[in-house]
Motif scaffolding. Structure first.
Motif, PDB file in Angstrom:
ATOM      1  N   LEU A 167      22.973  30.391   8.207  1.00 41.03           N
ATOM      2  CA  LEU A 167      24.028  29.382   8.206  1.00 41.03           C
ATOM      3  C   LEU A 167      24.041  28.540   6.934  1.00 41.03           C
ATOM      4  CD1 LEU A 167      26.248  28.279  10.054  1.00 41.03           C
ATOM      5  CD2 LEU A 167      24.564  26.713  11.029  1.00 41.03           C
ATOM      6  N   LYS A 168      25.244  28.397   6.370  1.00 43.39           N
ATOM      7  CA  LYS A 168      25.452  27.480   5.250  1.00 43.39           C
ATOM      8  C   LYS A 168      26.611  26.562   5.622  1.00 43.39           C
ATOM      9  CE  LYS A 168      23.762  30.617   1.625  1.00 43.39           C
ATOM     10  NZ  LYS A 168      24.100  31.330   0.363  1.00 43.39           N
ATOM     11  N   SER A 169      26.280  25.542   6.409  1.00 44.43           N
ATOM     12  CA  SER A 169      27.309  24.616   6.892  1.00 44.43           C
ATOM     13  C   SER A 169      27.900  23.807   5.754  1.00 44.43           C
ATOM     14  CB  SER A 169      26.714  23.673   7.936  1.00 44.43           C
ATOM     15  OG  SER A 169      26.227  24.376   9.052  1.00 44.43           O
ATOM     16  N   LYS A 170      29.198  23.539   5.865  1.00 42.17           N
ATOM     17  CA  LYS A 170      29.857  22.663   4.901  1.00 42.17           C
ATOM     18  C   LYS A 170      29.727  21.196   5.326  1.00 42.17           C
ATOM     19  CE  LYS A 170      33.153  26.267   3.601  1.00 42.17           C
ATOM     20  NZ  LYS A 170      34.577  26.697   3.596  1.00 42.17           N
ATOM     21  N   SER A 171      29.521  20.987   6.618  1.00 43.41           N
ATOM     22  CA  SER A 171      29.297  19.659   7.145  1.00 43.41           C
ATOM     23  C   SER A 171      28.624  19.806   8.506  1.00 43.41           C
ATOM     24  CB  SER A 171      30.616  18.895   7.282  1.00 43.41           C
ATOM     25  OG  SER A 171      30.390  17.600   7.791  1.00 43.41           O
ATOM     26  N   VAL A 172      27.661  18.925   8.790  1.00 43.57           N
ATOM     27  CA  VAL A 172      26.899  18.997  10.032  1.00 43.57           C
ATOM     28  C   VAL A 172      27.062  17.679  10.784  1.00 43.57           C
ATOM     29  CG1 VAL A 172      24.596  19.254  11.048  1.00 43.57           C
ATOM     30  CG2 VAL A 172      25.225  20.597   9.023  1.00 43.57           C
ATOM     31  N   PRO A 173      27.331  17.717  12.089  1.00 45.62           N
ATOM     32  CA  PRO A 173      27.433  16.475  12.859  1.00 45.62           C
ATOM     33  C   PRO A 173      26.185  15.612  12.690  1.00 45.62           C
ATOM     34  CG  PRO A 173      28.180  18.337  14.171  1.00 45.62           C
ATOM     35  CD  PRO A 173      27.587  18.912  12.921  1.00 45.62           C
ATOM     36  N   VAL A 174      26.382  14.308  12.595  1.00 45.47           N
ATOM     37  CA  VAL A 174      25.258  13.407  12.346  1.00 45.47           C
ATOM     38  C   VAL A 174      24.214  13.494  13.460  1.00 45.47           C
ATOM     39  CG1 VAL A 174      26.434  11.430  13.423  1.00 45.47           C
ATOM     40  CG2 VAL A 174      24.620  11.050  11.738  1.00 45.47           C
ATOM     41  N   GLY A 175      24.672  13.720  14.697  1.00 43.64           N
ATOM     42  CA  GLY A 175      23.723  13.870  15.798  1.00 43.64           C
ATOM     43  C   GLY A 175      22.800  15.065  15.598  1.00 43.64           C
ATOM     44  N   PHE A 176      23.353  16.153  15.048  1.00 39.84           N
ATOM     45  CA  PHE A 176      22.550  17.345  14.776  1.00 39.84           C
ATOM     46  C   PHE A 176      21.529  17.051  13.677  1.00 39.84           C
ATOM     47  CE2 PHE A 176      25.380  21.048  16.414  1.00 39.84           C
ATOM     48  CZ  PHE A 176      25.740  20.296  17.522  1.00 39.84           C
ATOM     49  N   LYS A 177      21.974  16.309  12.657  1.00 43.59           N
ATOM     50  CA  LYS A 177      21.067  15.972  11.552  1.00 43.59           C
ATOM     51  C   LYS A 177      19.873  15.164  12.061  1.00 43.59           C
ATOM     52  CE  LYS A 177      24.632  15.831   7.918  1.00 43.59           C
ATOM     53  NZ  LYS A 177      25.357  14.945   6.962  1.00 43.59           N
ATOM     54  N   ILE A 178      20.170  14.154  12.873  1.00 45.95           N
ATOM     55  CA  ILE A 178      19.098  13.312  13.400  1.00 45.95           C
ATOM     56  C   ILE A 178      18.191  14.114  14.329  1.00 45.95           C
ATOM     57  CG2 ILE A 178      18.589  11.286  14.825  1.00 45.95           C
ATOM     58  CD1 ILE A 178      21.217  10.066  13.835  1.00 45.95           C
ATOM     59  N   GLY A 179      18.790  15.017  15.086  1.00 45.02           N
ATOM     60  CA  GLY A 179      18.013  15.840  16.011  1.00 45.02           C
ATOM     61  C   GLY A 179      16.969  16.697  15.327  1.00 45.02           C
ATOM     62  N   ARG A 180      17.166  16.966  14.033  1.00 45.44           N
ATOM     63  CA  ARG A 180      16.227  17.803  13.275  1.00 45.44           C
ATOM     64  C   ARG A 180      15.195  16.972  12.507  1.00 45.44           C
ATOM     65  NH1 ARG A 180      21.278  20.770  11.817  1.00 45.44           N
ATOM     66  NH2 ARG A 180      21.287  22.735  12.990  1.00 45.44           N
ATOM     67  N   MET A 181      15.343  15.648  12.513  1.00 46.54           N
ATOM     68  CA  MET A 181      14.476  14.799  11.690  1.00 46.54           C
ATOM     69  C   MET A 181      13.292  14.273  12.500  1.00 46.54           C
ATOM     70  SD  MET A 181      17.224  12.441   9.631  1.00 46.54           S
ATOM     71  CE  MET A 181      18.459  13.153   8.535  1.00 46.54           C
ATOM     72  N   PRO A 182      12.057  14.575  12.069  1.00 49.40           N
ATOM     73  CA  PRO A 182      10.882  14.014  12.750  1.00 49.40           C
ATOM     74  C   PRO A 182      10.966  12.486  12.766  1.00 49.40           C
ATOM     75  CG  PRO A 182      10.234  15.713  11.173  1.00 49.40           C
ATOM     76  CD  PRO A 182      11.691  15.438  10.932  1.00 49.40           C
ATOM     77  N   VAL A 183      10.420  11.877  13.796  1.00 48.77           N
ATOM     78  CA  VAL A 183      10.401  10.431  14.026  1.00 48.77           C
ATOM     79  C   VAL A 183      11.788   9.930  14.452  1.00 48.77           C
ATOM     80  CG1 VAL A 183       9.897   8.131  13.131  1.00 48.77           C
ATOM     81  CG2 VAL A 183       8.522  10.085  12.380  1.00 48.77           C
ATOM     82  N   LEU A 184      12.801  10.146  13.589  1.00 51.86           N
ATOM     83  CA  LEU A 184      14.143   9.703  13.954  1.00 51.86           C
ATOM     84  C   LEU A 184      14.628  10.386  15.224  1.00 51.86           C
ATOM     85  CD1 LEU A 184      16.250   9.317  10.672  1.00 51.86           C
ATOM     86  CD2 LEU A 184      15.508   7.531  12.250  1.00 51.86           C
ATOM     87  N   ASN A 185      14.276  11.671  15.387  1.00 49.24           N
ATOM     88  CA  ASN A 185      14.737  12.363  16.595  1.00 49.24           C
ATOM     89  C   ASN A 185      14.072  11.796  17.861  1.00 49.24           C
ATOM     90  OD1 ASN A 185      12.173  13.568  16.454  1.00 49.24           O
ATOM     91  ND2 ASN A 185      12.957  15.552  15.770  1.00 49.24           N
TER      92      ASN A 185
END
Length: 313
Positions: A167-185
């Motif tokens: 996958l080479k997304s052009k834009s990713v939902p912010v919820g998805f981004k946070i879901g992948r981030m340690p601590v923030l998730n």
């Protein structure tokens, strides 16, 4: 030291303010049922879970259409399609584990193998021996993987902006981004601002004006279903076989590929990859449409489905 204490107090007050403003308790299943079930809703025990599903239309239809939603969604995303399809077909849809009213897998395993095993158990519990599989995004990935594993059960395949290729997304939902981030998730599991949910839904739509308050309410409420936020994070931790797409060329079932040309999460380039690899397919592209055609443009996206069901062999 005095300055340091003041800074710590300010930081503490900011954290408390964020929690008070955006901290949300889980919502129990019993609280959500009155709003998100109807007379077609049922629950069935599968893999230790009470799975929410709807089985509608011609119950004598021996090859029903199985509709499978994507990440952070629910069976409601197919409401408009079902209203039409159930007039001539049997239509079955479920809330996947981790989402909707079904809630998390008891063992926290969100691998693709576990999802396809769940689908097999679910269909077996309903005594479904053959079906047409239609899936969006994650649901599409589950559908084509299941077709490879259980080719005798899947008669036809409908892939709607399906996942599976690198996958080479052009834009990713912010919820998805946070879901992948340690601590923030981890924070996301108890601090879930509604504006993040709205932003994430708008990200997968082309026409933002179609993202209504009631639509955001549904996504938000079902995100808060007890266990779903932790499951959302756990799903992003899973490492599936990144080369599984190589097997797609072995799928011989008639396949319809539907894609929103303005999908920023899984760009239309991936539709052409499916078209190239699947030996028996047809491709339908929707202009001015994003990642969830069946929800954003239900009438336009359903037309090729009806044609495909009637004419494909």
């Amino acid at each position: 030291m005095r300055i340091l204490k003041i800074i710590l107090i300010i930081i503490s007050l900011i954290i408390i303010g964020i929690i008070l403003l955006f901290g949300h308790m889980d919502i129990s299943l019993n609280e959500l049922k009155p709003k998100y079930t109807n007379k077609a809703s049922s629950f069935i025990l599968v893999d230790g879970m009470e799975v929410h599903y709807r089985d509608e239309g011609d119950l004598n239809d021996t090859i029903p259409i199985i509709l499978i939603h994507g990440t952070a969604s629910s069976l409601h995303t197919f409401d408009a399609w079902t209203e039409i399809l159930k007039k001539t077909n049997r239509v079955i849809r479920m809330d996947l584990p981790a989402y909707g009213l079904t809630g998390p897998f008891p063992d926290g395993n969100y691998s693709m193998l576990h999802y396809t095993a769940f689908l097999k158990e679910f269909l077996t519990a309903l005594n479904i021996k053959q079906c047409v599989l239609a899936g969006n995004s994650l649901g599409g990935q589950i559908a084509w993987n299941f077709t490879l594993e259980q080719p005798e059960m899947a008669k036809k395949l409908i892939l709607i902006d399906a996942a599976g290729y690198p996958l080479k997304s052009k834009s990713v939902p912010v919820g998805f981004k946070i879901g992948r981030m340690p601590v923030l998730n981890k924070i996301l599991t108890f601090i879930t601002p509604r504006f993040i949910v709205r932003s994430s839904v708008e990200n997968v739509y082309f026409d933002k004006s179609k993202v209504t308050d009631s639509l955001v309410d549904r996504y938000f409420d079902l995100t808060l279903r007890a266990g779903n936020r932790q499951a959302f994070v756990d799903r992003f931790k899973m490492k599936d076989d990144e080369n599984a797409y190589i097997k797609i060329k072995n799928i011989v079932q008639p396949t319809l590929i539907i894609w929103g040309e303005n999908d920023l999460l899984i760009p239309v380039e991936n539709a052409y990859k499916f078209q190239k690899d699947l030996p028996n397919n047809s491709l339908f592209l929707l202009d001015k449409c994003g990642h969830v055609p069946m929800e954003e443009s239900p009438k336009e996206s359903l037309k090729p489905v009806i044609d495909f069901l009637e004419n494909s062999k």
